[in-house]
Design an enzyme around this catalytic site. Structure first.
Site: not given
Ligand code: ARG
Length: 461
Positions: A24, A156-157, A278, A284, A291, A318, A323, A326
């Protein structure tokens, strides 16, 4: 050759593929500082309790500090054959100080060691997350104060519903990120117990002082059950689940920014520093940062499901499965940190296009509810009837292709003769917003009250 840390009963070393699946160190080297801090606290306590000599303690601590500087200077050679960070550090300690190194692991196991290291790491990460959330909330409070009077459509919607203010909308996110922050606080509270001293699983016969190491490592108290201590990864699951919820909030906000910054909406303009161009379309300006924040939640949710699945069905105490706890946590932490910081930058920098918001706020018959409310208040109509009357008025306005307030009094009276000239006094976006004075409502006075509440609450932290 067999492993120098545990190879006594082994005649040969591991198969190459065994070494590869077992090691690890590739990722848990991230825990070096926690591992060394834990070992220093452990050695200090062992000497204090007369389990090792002060001479050995001093050699051990000196050696560990040397290792810390070696790692920080990039001069430490990590070995995969030594599996993990714990054995890499201990093996180097033996090179540096000789036999005294072999006494460090008295009354300790890698099981409580890794539980400690990981807990310390998650604790530091949660504290970092709290700071980043505080910054984001702070950025929103600034924007909210600027815009308690900036009207925009509430949806709404994703259909125009009723006018609200941009300040009110900002404060909605303050509530969400404020809850996220309180979840961080809660998680930190529960996490604040020291695993060190649980040893392999059953505790130890050596006269250790777990309260002493707890204090040295900044924990409130030691964990109470050694079996649970080496098996518990709840603290990481809590971190991931609160991260998932927070990333979900960030993702919803990111989506709103993507929509608002389209030319069709034009509610906000992102600063150049949080947009991209772009390579083919010269006009653009893309909301890439928003995003990517919208997308980060995918990795974070993945990490949560991954660790829940690893832990599910594991018998006490354990198992090596753990392991696998992480890498996903590290990745989720990095993703959330980035997303929070990027969002804070976007919110601080974006330009609010008040005219576009105002124009949109007045379209889509957003003040229809105000007409219905007027009928209830001024001519004592039951709300259901008022709803019907207003619906008929909207249909007429749609047919004539005019906003509601451009219908004539005669036209309104043809729907219900009790309507008077006074109705026009409520049919503006500004009046609509100002009238929503209920606790938590969008009226500027209410929003200002909520801002003051949050400023005070944040000052107390
Ligand atoms: N590398 C291990 C982990 O991350 C450390 C604990 C190993 N313990 C053991 N009994 N093999 O969980």
């Amino acid at each position: 050759k067999s492993n120098s840390m545990w190879g006594g009963r082994f005649a040969s070393g591991p198969a190459a593929i065994m070494e590869e699946i077992n090691a690890s160190i590739g990722f848990d080297k991230k825990l070096y500082a926690q591992d060394i801090a834990g070992s220093i606290a452990h050695a200090t306590m062992l000497a204090e309790c007369d389990i090792i000599t002060v001479e050995d303690r001093d050699k051990i601590i000196h050696g560990l500090n040397t290792i810390l500087s070696e790692i920080e200077a990039g001069k430490f050679e990590f070995s995969r054959a030594l599996e993990d960070i714990h054995m890499n550090v201990e093996s180097r300690l033996r090179d540096l100080i000789g036999d005294a190194a072999g006494r460090l692991h008295t009354a300790r196991s890698r099981n409580d060691q890794v539980a400690l290291d990981f807990r310390l790491w998650v604790k530091a990460e949660l504290q970092k997350t709290a700071g980043l959330l505080e910054n984001l909330i702070g950025a929103f409070l600034v924007r909210a104060e600027e815009h308690t009077g900036t009207v925009m459509p509430g949806f709404t919607h994703l259909q125009t519903a009723q006018p609200v203010t941009f300040g009110h909308h900002c404060m909605a996110y303050v509530e969400m990120f404020g809850r996220d922050l309180s979840r961080v606080d809660d998680a930190l509270e529960r996490l604040d117990e020291n695993p060190l001293g649980a040893a392999a699983l059953a505790g130890t016969g050596f006269p250790i002082d777990r309260h002493m190491t707890s204090k040295a490592l900044g924990f409130r108290e030691p964990t109470r059950n050694s079996l649970d201590t080496v098996s518990d990864r709840d603290f990481a699951l809590e971190m991931l689940s609160l991260s998932s919820i927070c990333a979900t909030h960030l993702s919803r906000l990111a989506e709103e920014i993507v929509i608002w910054s389209t030319p069709q909406f034009g509610f906000v303009t992102l600063s150049d520093s949080f947009s991209t161009g772009s390579s083919i379309m010269p006009q653009k300006k893309n909301p890439d940062a928003a995003e990517l924040v919208r997308a980060k939640v995918g990795r974070i949710n993945g990490a949560l499901v991954s660790l829940l699945t690893v832990m599910k069905g594991l018998p006490l105490s354990y198992s090596k499965d753990m392991q696998e706890d992480k890498e996903q946590v590290f990745d989720a932490a990095e993703s959330l940190e980035l997303a929070l910081a990027a969002m804070t930058g976007m919110i601080s920098d974006l330009t609010v296009n008040e005219a576009a918001m105002r124009k949109a706020a007045g379209s889509g018959y957003s003040i229809a509810t105000d007409l219905a409310d007027w009928c209830v208040r001024e001519i004592n109509m039951p709300f259901r009837d008022a709803h019907h009357v207003t619906g008929t008025a909207v249909a007429l306005a749609v047919k004539k292709n005019v906003p509601l307030e451009k219908l004539t009094l005669e036209e309104l009276q043809s729907i219900n003769p009790s309507i008077t000239e006074d109705v026009f006094s409520v049919l503006t976006v500004k009046k609509s917003v100002a009238s929503r004075t209920s606790f938590g409502g969008t009226a500027p006075a209410q929003v200002k009250k909520q801002i003051r509440y949050w400023i005070k609450r944040m000052e107390k932290r």
